[in-house]
Structures are given as C-alpha cells and as structure tokens.
Scaffold this motif. Structure first.
Motif, PDB file in Angstrom:
ATOM      1  N   ILE A   1     -31.674 -93.969   8.786  1.00 31.54           N
ATOM      2  CA  ILE A   1     -31.583 -93.511  10.165  1.00 31.54           C
ATOM      3  C   ILE A   1     -32.268 -92.145  10.286  1.00 31.54           C
ATOM      4  O   ILE A   1     -32.296 -91.368   9.335  1.00 31.54           O
ATOM      5  CB  ILE A   1     -30.117 -93.410  10.638  1.00 31.54           C
ATOM      6  CG1 ILE A   1     -29.274 -92.577   9.658  1.00 31.54           C
ATOM      7  CG2 ILE A   1     -29.514 -94.790  10.807  1.00 31.54           C
ATOM      8  CD1 ILE A   1     -27.832 -92.401  10.080  1.00 31.54           C
ATOM      9  N   HIS A   2     -32.838 -91.874  11.466  1.00 34.18           N
ATOM     10  CA  HIS A   2     -33.599 -90.647  11.683  1.00 34.18           C
ATOM     11  C   HIS A   2     -33.157 -89.982  12.986  1.00 34.18           C
ATOM     12  O   HIS A   2     -32.715 -90.651  13.923  1.00 34.18           O
ATOM     13  CB  HIS A   2     -35.098 -90.958  11.738  1.00 34.18           C
ATOM     14  CG  HIS A   2     -35.581 -91.825  10.613  1.00 34.18           C
ATOM     15  ND1 HIS A   2     -35.715 -91.367   9.323  1.00 34.18           N
ATOM     16  CD2 HIS A   2     -35.926 -93.143  10.588  1.00 34.18           C
ATOM     17  CE1 HIS A   2     -36.143 -92.349   8.544  1.00 34.18           C
ATOM     18  NE2 HIS A   2     -36.278 -93.444   9.289  1.00 34.18           N
ATOM     19  N   ASP A   3     -33.288 -88.642  13.028  1.00 35.12           N
ATOM     20  CA  ASP A   3     -32.888 -87.857  14.203  1.00 35.12           C
ATOM     21  C   ASP A   3     -31.461 -88.215  14.605  1.00 35.12           C
ATOM     22  O   ASP A   3     -31.200 -88.768  15.672  1.00 35.12           O
ATOM     23  CB  ASP A   3     -33.847 -88.104  15.372  1.00 35.12           C
ATOM     24  CG  ASP A   3     -35.262 -87.637  15.059  1.00 35.12           C
ATOM     25  OD1 ASP A   3     -35.400 -86.669  14.292  1.00 35.12           O
ATOM     26  OD2 ASP A   3     -36.205 -88.242  15.567  1.00 35.12           O
ATOM     27  N   VAL A   4     -30.538 -87.869  13.716  1.00 34.30           N
ATOM     28  CA  VAL A   4     -29.153 -88.316  13.838  1.00 34.30           C
ATOM     29  C   VAL A   4     -28.308 -87.256  14.538  1.00 34.30           C
ATOM     30  O   VAL A   4     -28.426 -86.059  14.261  1.00 34.30           O
ATOM     31  CB  VAL A   4     -28.559 -88.605  12.443  1.00 34.30           C
ATOM     32  CG1 VAL A   4     -27.161 -89.205  12.575  1.00 34.30           C
ATOM     33  CG2 VAL A   4     -29.488 -89.527  11.656  1.00 34.30           C
ATOM     34  N   SER A   5     -27.449 -87.712  15.439  1.00 36.49           N
ATOM     35  CA  SER A   5     -26.424 -86.875  16.064  1.00 36.49           C
ATOM     36  C   SER A   5     -25.087 -87.584  15.918  1.00 36.49           C
ATOM     37  O   SER A   5     -24.989 -88.776  16.225  1.00 36.49           O
ATOM     38  CB  SER A   5     -26.717 -86.632  17.551  1.00 36.49           C
ATOM     39  OG  SER A   5     -27.925 -85.946  17.729  1.00 36.49           O
ATOM     40  N   VAL A   6     -24.087 -86.849  15.425  1.00 35.64           N
ATOM     41  CA  VAL A   6     -22.751 -87.410  15.254  1.00 35.64           C
ATOM     42  C   VAL A   6     -21.778 -86.582  16.087  1.00 35.64           C
ATOM     43  O   VAL A   6     -21.722 -85.355  15.954  1.00 35.64           O
ATOM     44  CB  VAL A   6     -22.306 -87.408  13.777  1.00 35.64           C
ATOM     45  CG1 VAL A   6     -20.924 -88.035  13.642  1.00 35.64           C
ATOM     46  CG2 VAL A   6     -23.326 -88.143  12.916  1.00 35.64           C
ATOM     47  N   PHE A   7     -21.026 -87.254  16.946  1.00 35.34           N
ATOM     48  CA  PHE A   7     -20.031 -86.588  17.778  1.00 35.34           C
ATOM     49  C   PHE A   7     -18.640 -86.992  17.273  1.00 35.34           C
ATOM     50  O   PHE A   7     -18.265 -88.160  17.361  1.00 35.34           O
ATOM     51  CB  PHE A   7     -20.204 -86.987  19.247  1.00 35.34           C
ATOM     52  CG  PHE A   7     -21.578 -86.701  19.789  1.00 35.34           C
ATOM     53  CD1 PHE A   7     -21.865 -85.466  20.340  1.00 35.34           C
ATOM     54  CD2 PHE A   7     -22.585 -87.664  19.726  1.00 35.34           C
ATOM     55  CE1 PHE A   7     -23.139 -85.205  20.832  1.00 35.34           C
ATOM     56  CE2 PHE A   7     -23.846 -87.408  20.213  1.00 35.34           C
ATOM     57  CZ  PHE A   7     -24.131 -86.169  20.772  1.00 35.34           C
ATOM     58  N   ARG A   8     -17.910 -86.025  16.745  1.00 32.82           N
ATOM     59  CA  ARG A   8     -16.573 -86.275  16.206  1.00 32.82           C
ATOM     60  C   ARG A   8     -15.548 -85.905  17.274  1.00 32.82           C
ATOM     61  O   ARG A   8     -15.477 -84.759  17.722  1.00 32.82           O
ATOM     62  CB  ARG A   8     -16.359 -85.485  14.920  1.00 32.82           C
ATOM     63  CG  ARG A   8     -17.483 -85.684  13.920  1.00 32.82           C
ATOM     64  CD  ARG A   8     -17.271 -84.944  12.620  1.00 32.82           C
ATOM     65  NE  ARG A   8     -16.337 -85.650  11.755  1.00 32.82           N
ATOM     66  CZ  ARG A   8     -16.119 -85.312  10.478  1.00 32.82           C
ATOM     67  NH1 ARG A   8     -16.756 -84.284   9.946  1.00 32.82           N
ATOM     68  NH2 ARG A   8     -15.254 -85.998   9.752  1.00 32.82           N
ATOM     69  N   LEU A   9     -14.761 -86.876  17.693  1.00 35.37           N
ATOM     70  CA  LEU A   9     -13.826 -86.717  18.806  1.00 35.37           C
ATOM     71  C   LEU A   9     -12.399 -86.910  18.338  1.00 35.37           C
ATOM     72  O   LEU A   9     -12.134 -87.654  17.377  1.00 35.37           O
ATOM     73  CB  LEU A   9     -14.145 -87.737  19.910  1.00 35.37           C
ATOM     74  CG  LEU A   9     -15.618 -87.842  20.357  1.00 35.37           C
ATOM     75  CD1 LEU A   9     -15.770 -88.958  21.363  1.00 35.37           C
ATOM     76  CD2 LEU A   9     -16.111 -86.524  20.925  1.00 35.37           C
ATOM     77  N   ASP A  10     -11.458 -86.280  19.054  1.00 34.76           N
ATOM     78  CA  ASP A  10     -10.051 -86.498  18.746  1.00 34.76           C
ATOM     79  C   ASP A  10      -9.528 -87.675  19.572  1.00 34.76           C
ATOM     80  O   ASP A  10     -10.291 -88.357  20.261  1.00 34.76           O
ATOM     81  CB  ASP A  10      -9.227 -85.227  18.991  1.00 34.76           C
ATOM     82  CG  ASP A  10      -9.263 -84.779  20.452  1.00 34.76           C
ATOM     83  OD1 ASP A  10      -9.701 -85.586  21.314  1.00 34.76           O
ATOM     84  OD2 ASP A  10      -8.862 -83.643  20.738  1.00 34.76           O
ATOM     85  N   ARG A  11      -8.232 -87.919  19.514  1.00 34.85           N
ATOM     86  CA  ARG A  11      -7.645 -89.088  20.186  1.00 34.85           C
ATOM     87  C   ARG A  11      -7.794 -89.015  21.704  1.00 34.85           C
ATOM     88  O   ARG A  11      -7.712 -90.047  22.391  1.00 34.85           O
ATOM     89  CB  ARG A  11      -6.178 -89.216  19.813  1.00 34.85           C
ATOM     90  CG  ARG A  11      -5.259 -88.142  20.390  1.00 34.85           C
ATOM     91  CD  ARG A  11      -3.839 -88.334  19.925  1.00 34.85           C
ATOM     92  NE  ARG A  11      -3.728 -88.044  18.496  1.00 34.85           N
ATOM     93  CZ  ARG A  11      -2.664 -88.375  17.766  1.00 34.85           C
ATOM     94  NH1 ARG A  11      -1.649 -89.013  18.328  1.00 34.85           N
ATOM     95  NH2 ARG A  11      -2.615 -88.061  16.480  1.00 34.85           N
TER      96      ARG A  11
END
Length: 370
Positions: A186-196
């Motif tokens: 995968i390239h140009d990755v963005s990860v959004f970590r969210l709570d409940r």
C-alpha cells in the motif's frame, strides 16, 4: 397472419400477468424469510431499532426480485400455458393450423424484454440498494470491524483497534494498492484511530507499507494527535486481524455493482493484481439474463402444453419445475467451477443457459412435430 399475431399478443398478455404475479409472490416469500432472519440476528442487540431491520429488508427487495426472476418466469409460464391448454385455447389454435412457434413468439419476446429490463434498469437500482443494505448491516449487525471498499484505485479498510479503547476502530486509507507475489503493498497511507465514540485519537501518515502476518508494517511513519504537530517515528507496526485473502474477499462484492460499473471495476482489479473472476462471472450472468429468461419461457411451454386428455399433466408440470431447479443447480455448479478457475467466466455463465435453451427447443420440436 392477423389471427396468428392477435393470438400471440393475447397469450403474451396472459403470460406477462402470470409471470409478474409469480415474481411478486416468490419475492414476497423470500423477503419474509430474510426479514425473519434479520430479526433473529438483531435479537441479541437491544440497542438496534426494528426500523433498521425493516430498512435493510426493504433494501434487499430488488436484489431478490432479480435473483428470483428466472424461476418466476418458469413457474408463471407453466401456470399460464397449463391454464390456456386446460381451457382448450391452445389446442384449438394448433388445430386451426397455427404453429406453436408462432403463438410463442409473443411470450418469448416478453420474457426476454423482462430479462433485459432487469439487467439494464433494475440491476443498477438493486446494486445501489444492496450496497446501502450492506453498509447498514456492517454498522449495526456485524461484530467487529471489517474491510470497507476498493474504489478508484484507493483502498479503504476498517478494523478493530483496541490499543487505546477496547471498542476502538482504525480506518486505513491507501491511495495506491498493489498485490505482488502474494504480498499486499500500500502507498500514501493514512490511518485514523478512533475511540468507541468515533472521536479521533491519533492519525498515522506513511508513504509505504505492507500487510504482514496479522500486522501492518508502515515505513517512515509519522503520528499526530489532535491539536499537536506531526511526530516522526520511522518504522511502525499496527496489529490487524486481516489477511490478504480476507482483504481481497471484502472488496465490493459483485452484487453491489451495477452492470454499467462492473467493466471498469474489473479493469481496476486487474490493474491492482487482484482476482476479478467473481465479478466477471457476475457480469456475464447479467448479460445472459435476457436469454435465460427466454429459455425459461420456452421450458415452461414445453412442459405444460400437453393436452389434458392424454393424462399425466401433473407429472409434466412437476417435470418442468424439476428441470428448472436442475438448471439452477447446474448454473451454481458451473459458477463454482468458474470461481475456482477451472472454467472461463464466459463459459461458466453462459453454458447453463445454452443447455437449457437446447432442452427447451428439443421439447418443443417433439411437441410440435412428434
């Protein structure tokens, strides 16, 4: 000639009414069982309203109507032709010298027209509503996270993320995706970590990454929390329960794509290195639907136009229903062979239809010419 055309139009009108009534009846029965199954699934989720279940069930209606269409044409046609034979209308027409091929032209054209409308008009509506139903099902009824979609060359994934919150989720977006030697890049990755509560806990940016053994390996990663600056951390591993197989299986299912969108999506999968067999088979099946509808109309005529004075009518009608279900079984077996790669997608989708057409023509030739 005028009598033949008039009779064909009359039979076509009777055929269409019978077929539409049968499709509506069968779709209603299937939707009822689907609604009951959804109620069973929601029974363990007191926070989910019954309105959600009702909406999901309603969104499934066009999909079930398209799926049930060949059987609706078969059963509706059998009832129509049997009723016309029992009232001696078809017997008198044949005694007057009108060939079965002449007065079946109208019903055959109507069946193929219904199949064409289902492919070109109802299928796009069905795919759109089915996609919405899948989103609601994923949001309210399924446990844990799951992949979202692959669109326009970008990959969207949703997975469970319990590092900061036991019920947290992580949404991954990759602007480029490629499968090489069984490894997902995968390239140009963005990860959004969210709570409940779907509030952002952290965002991760990375130029490249791969899917390892139950872990995302991100290169030159940078993290940022709300109201903070980017913080470079280099190599970063993000736990996941996904595998390459699960990611591939989760891409937009063929049922959520219209016949107009499937060619471009198939090309996208091929460019990305993923298998497009399921989508190719579904696309060919939609193209074959008008011909399959016409085949079912001919099968219905071949099994239900026997004069009642000869006896064995119930056996003939039962044989017609059995032939329809046999054709369905053959199509599913051919589809499985196609999914495994043993058969080309075109052959897997069209072979059952062509076989049913040969059966129907043989029956009508025997009925007409002995």
């Amino acid at each position: 000639m005028v009598v033949s055309v008039t009779l064909s139009l009359y039979i076509a009108r009777q055929f269409v009414f019978s077929v539409l009534a049968m499709i509506a009846s069968l779709t209603g029965i299937v939707c009822l069982f689907d609604f009951i199954d959804l109620l069973r699934r929601v029974a363990t989720r007191p926070d989910v309203s019954t309105n959600v279940v009702t909406e999901i069930a309603a969104l499934h209606v066009p999909y079930f109507a398209v799926e049930i269409l060949p059987f609706g044409i078969l059963l509706g046609g059998i009832i129509c032709f049997w009723r016309l034979t029992r009232s001696s209308e078809l017997i008198v027409a044949r005694a007057a010298g009108i060939s079965a091929w002449q007065f079946l032209a109208g019903p055959l054209a109507c069946a193929m027209l219904i199949g064409g409308i289902a492919t070109t008009l109802i299928s796009p509506l069905s795919s759109s509503m089915y996609r919405r139903a899948e989103e609601l099902d994923q949001r309210y009824l399924r446990t844990g996270g799951g992949p979202l979609s692959l669109s326009s060359g970008s990959l969207w994934l949703r997975q469970a993320d319990s590092q900061y919150d036991p019920k947290g989720v992580a949404i991954l977006h990759a602007r480029g995706v490629e499968l090489k030697a069984g490894v997902l890049h995968i390239h140009d990755v963005s990860v959004f970590r969210l709570d409940r509560d779907a509030k952002l806990v952290m965002r991760i940016e990375s130029p490249d990454g791969i899917l390892g053994d139950h872990i995302w390996e991100l290169e030159n990663a940078q993290t940022v929390r709300p109201n903070e600056l980017l913080h470079p951390i280099g190599q970063m591993n993000l736990p996941t329960d996904l595998t390459v197989a699960r990611v591939q299986e989760s891409f937009s299912s063929p049922e959520t794509l219209s016949v107009w969108a499937l060619p471009s999506f198939i090309a996208l999968l091929d460019r990305s290195g993923f298998s497009s067999i399921r989508h190719r088979i579904h696309f060919q099946s939609l193209l074959a639907l008008p011909m399959l509808a016409g085949t079912m109309a001919l099968v219905a005529a071949g099994f239900s136009m026997r004069p009642t004075r000869r006896g064995g009518v119930a056996q003939m009608i039962g044989s017609g229903v059995a032939a329809g279900f046999l054709l369905f079984t053959v199509s599913k077996v051919a589809e499985q062979f196609g999914n495994s790669g043993a058969l080309p997608p075109v052959l897997a989708a069209w072979a059952p239809t062509v076989a049913g057409l040969c059966l129907a023509i043989s029956l009508l030739l025997h009925l007409e010419d002995g």
